[in-house]
Design an enzyme around this catalytic site. Structure first.
Site, mmCIF file in Angstrom:
data_model
loop_
_atom_site.group_PDB
_atom_site.id
_atom_site.type_symbol
_atom_site.label_atom_id
_atom_site.label_comp_id
_atom_site.label_asym_id
_atom_site.label_seq_id
_atom_site.Cartn_x
_atom_site.Cartn_y
_atom_site.Cartn_z
ATOM 1 N N THR A 91 37.989 -2.763 -76.952
ATOM 2 C CA THR A 91 37.640 -1.587 -76.839
ATOM 3 C C THR A 91 36.456 -1.290 -75.978
ATOM 4 O OG1 THR A 91 38.764 -0.898 -78.833
ATOM 5 C CG2 THR A 91 37.050 0.641 -78.117
ATOM 6 N N SER A 128 41.127 -9.489 -76.432
ATOM 7 C CA SER A 128 40.640 -9.523 -77.508
ATOM 8 C C SER A 128 41.200 -10.549 -78.547
ATOM 9 C CB SER A 128 41.095 -8.008 -78.260
ATOM 10 O OG SER A 128 40.670 -7.950 -79.604
ATOM 11 N N ALA A 129 40.045 -11.333 -79.316
ATOM 12 C CA ALA A 129 40.418 -12.517 -80.041
ATOM 13 C C ALA A 129 41.419 -12.238 -81.381
ATOM 14 C CB ALA A 129 39.299 -13.003 -80.422
ATOM 15 N N CYS A 169 46.964 8.352 -87.831
ATOM 16 C CA CYS A 169 46.700 8.950 -88.833
ATOM 17 C C CYS A 169 45.581 9.663 -89.043
ATOM 18 C CB CYS A 169 47.141 7.894 -90.089
ATOM 19 S SG CYS A 169 47.073 9.003 -91.779
HETATM 20 N N1 PLP Z 1 44.403 -2.603 -76.132
HETATM 21 C C1 PLP Z 1 45.579 -3.046 -76.880
HETATM 22 C C2 PLP Z 1 46.838 -2.926 -75.922
HETATM 23 C C3 PLP Z 1 45.598 -3.099 -77.988
HETATM 24 O O1 PLP Z 1 46.713 -3.585 -78.762
HETATM 25 C C4 PLP Z 1 44.468 -2.985 -78.675
HETATM 26 C C5 PLP Z 1 44.284 -3.290 -80.228
HETATM 27 O O2 PLP Z 1 45.056 -2.534 -80.892
HETATM 28 C C6 PLP Z 1 43.099 -2.755 -77.888
HETATM 29 C C7 PLP Z 1 43.108 -2.526 -76.657
HETATM 30 C C8 PLP Z 1 41.643 -2.576 -78.757
HETATM 31 O O3 PLP Z 1 41.591 -3.998 -79.287
HETATM 32 P P1 PLP Z 1 40.207 -4.093 -80.289
HETATM 33 O O4 PLP Z 1 40.845 -4.077 -81.556
HETATM 34 O O5 PLP Z 1 39.790 -5.504 -79.689
HETATM 35 O O6 PLP Z 1 39.312 -3.197 -79.589
#
Ligand code: PLP
Length: 376
Positions: A72, A201-202, A328
């Protein structure tokens, strides 16, 4: 009874090797990487070794990689940086992107007088890359940026990023790709993809939560989102989460090493679940486009009736954790923005099943049997 966890697209149990490595770093290498003394230098070396490990795996150079706190944050940085440093005025995206993309664009729209265009979704729930060409050809200027995800987190559907990238190059547009659900599923070789920015993302691949990665394929740096210290070569202020970064690198290495067995395992689980559900129910809707999708994710729509009203909760009581793909808010369920873009949106209660290497065929059979019992 042991819980059956089929929500691995939301997050995955950290790998044992990740927990072990992180715990060692938290105990022994707790220093601040900006400190000059040896304990600080140890931490700094750990961050740089992790960066190199990830760079080698994903086909990038270390100078292109920046650690952040999440995908994010990486997405927010990419969008603001594109506006401020690349002078982007028009963003082209799809209506089924992650909220981190959609909400950030909406937030900056009025502040920076942006134009935001959405490309079509076809009846299979696939982003229509051909329609991208129409939108790009109507926007022939160098202030356009396309943002697309490679693997949709709710449906699992895969977008051809090579094709999208070639179109962007042809029309002189930038391309930002959300590759959060790609690692361990798609061949991530950034040196061969026509991308300007990629995001990872890890915690989706067995790493820890709270660490993300930003790949920037540009000679010049973009404006940072966070200001303060000079960490991450002035791209991301804030003391590095050293243990999480080391855990991230461990998870990336593991997912690359195990990609073929992972894909085989996920495909076996997904095929069995799909077969069981199709045999058990005549009236389900397969939201995932099985022909072109990540085998990690299967999204099924169940008919709307009194039995499916509380389906997620009934499954939870039976120790099965899945997701509805719906947001939600204030206790009220809102239909997922992704499912809303499918032609069958009003006729279904969607369930997203997403797998990990730890799930077994017995768990899949049990889940299908429970669904049959609840819904008959
Ligand atoms: N983009 C996608 C496709 C995702 O699945 C997610 C997580 O659900 C994110 C972005 C955001 O990731 P993070 O939880 O590392 O902020």
């Amino acid at each position: 009874m042991k819980k059956i966890y089929l929500d691995n697209a939301a997050t995955r149990l950290p790998l044992a090797s990740v927990i072990e490595t992180m715990s060692r770093y938290m105990h022994q290498h707790f220093g601040n990487p900006s400190s000059i003394h040896s304990i600080g230098r140890d931490a700094s070396v750990a961050v740089e070794k992790s960066r190199k490990k990830i760079a080698d795996m994903i086909g990038a150079s270390t100078s292109q990689l920046f650690f952040t706190s999440s995908a994010t944050e990486s997405i927010n940085t990419a969008i603001l940086g594109a506006i401020l440093s690349w002078n982007i005025k028009t963003f082209i995206t799809s209506p089924i992107e992650h909220p981190a993309v959609l909400q950030t664009l909406t937030f900056y729209k009025n502040i920076f007088h942006l134009e935001i265009k959405y490309i079509a979704i076809n009846s299979n729930g696939q982003i229509d890359v051909d329609s991208l060409e129409n939108v790009l050809s109507a926007n022939k200027n160098d202030s356009t940026c396309v943002i697309l995800m490679q693997v949709n987190n709710e449906l699992g559907n895969i977008t051809d990023i090579q094709q999208a990238g070639n179109l962007c190059k042809q029309y002189n547009a930038k391309l930002i790709c959300d590759m959060v659900q790609s690692m361990g599923i798609c061949d991530v070789v950034l040196s061969t993809l026509p991308l300007d920015i990629a995001i990872f993302s890890a915690h989706k691949i067995g790493g820890p939560k709270g660490v993300g990665l930003l790949y920037i394929n540009s000679e010049k740096p973009i404006a940072p989102l966070l200001h303060g210290g000079s960490q991450e070569r002035n791209m991301r202020a804030g003391t590095e989460n050293v243990a999480a970064i080391v855990g991230f690198a461990e998870a990336v290495e593991w997912s690359f090493k195990n990609i073929s067995s992972t894909i085989t395992h996920f495909s076996t689980l997904r095929n069995m679940l799909l077969q069981e559900l199709q045999q058990g129910f005549r009236d389900i809707i397969v939201n995932t486009d099985i022909t072109k999708s990540s085998p990690k994710i299967l999204n099924i729509g169940f008919p709307v009736n009194t039995k499916t009203e509380m389906l997620l909760y009934h499954l939870d009581i039976e120790n099965i954790c899945v997701s509805s793909g719906s947001a939600c808010s204030s206790g009220t369920h809102v239909m997922s923005h992704v499912i809303q873009h499918l032609p069958t949106n009003m006729q279904q209660v969607p369930l997203r099943f997403s797998f990990s290497e730890d799930n077994t065929l017995e768990e899949i059979k049990y889940t299908a049997d429970v669904l049959k019992r609840i819904l008959r």
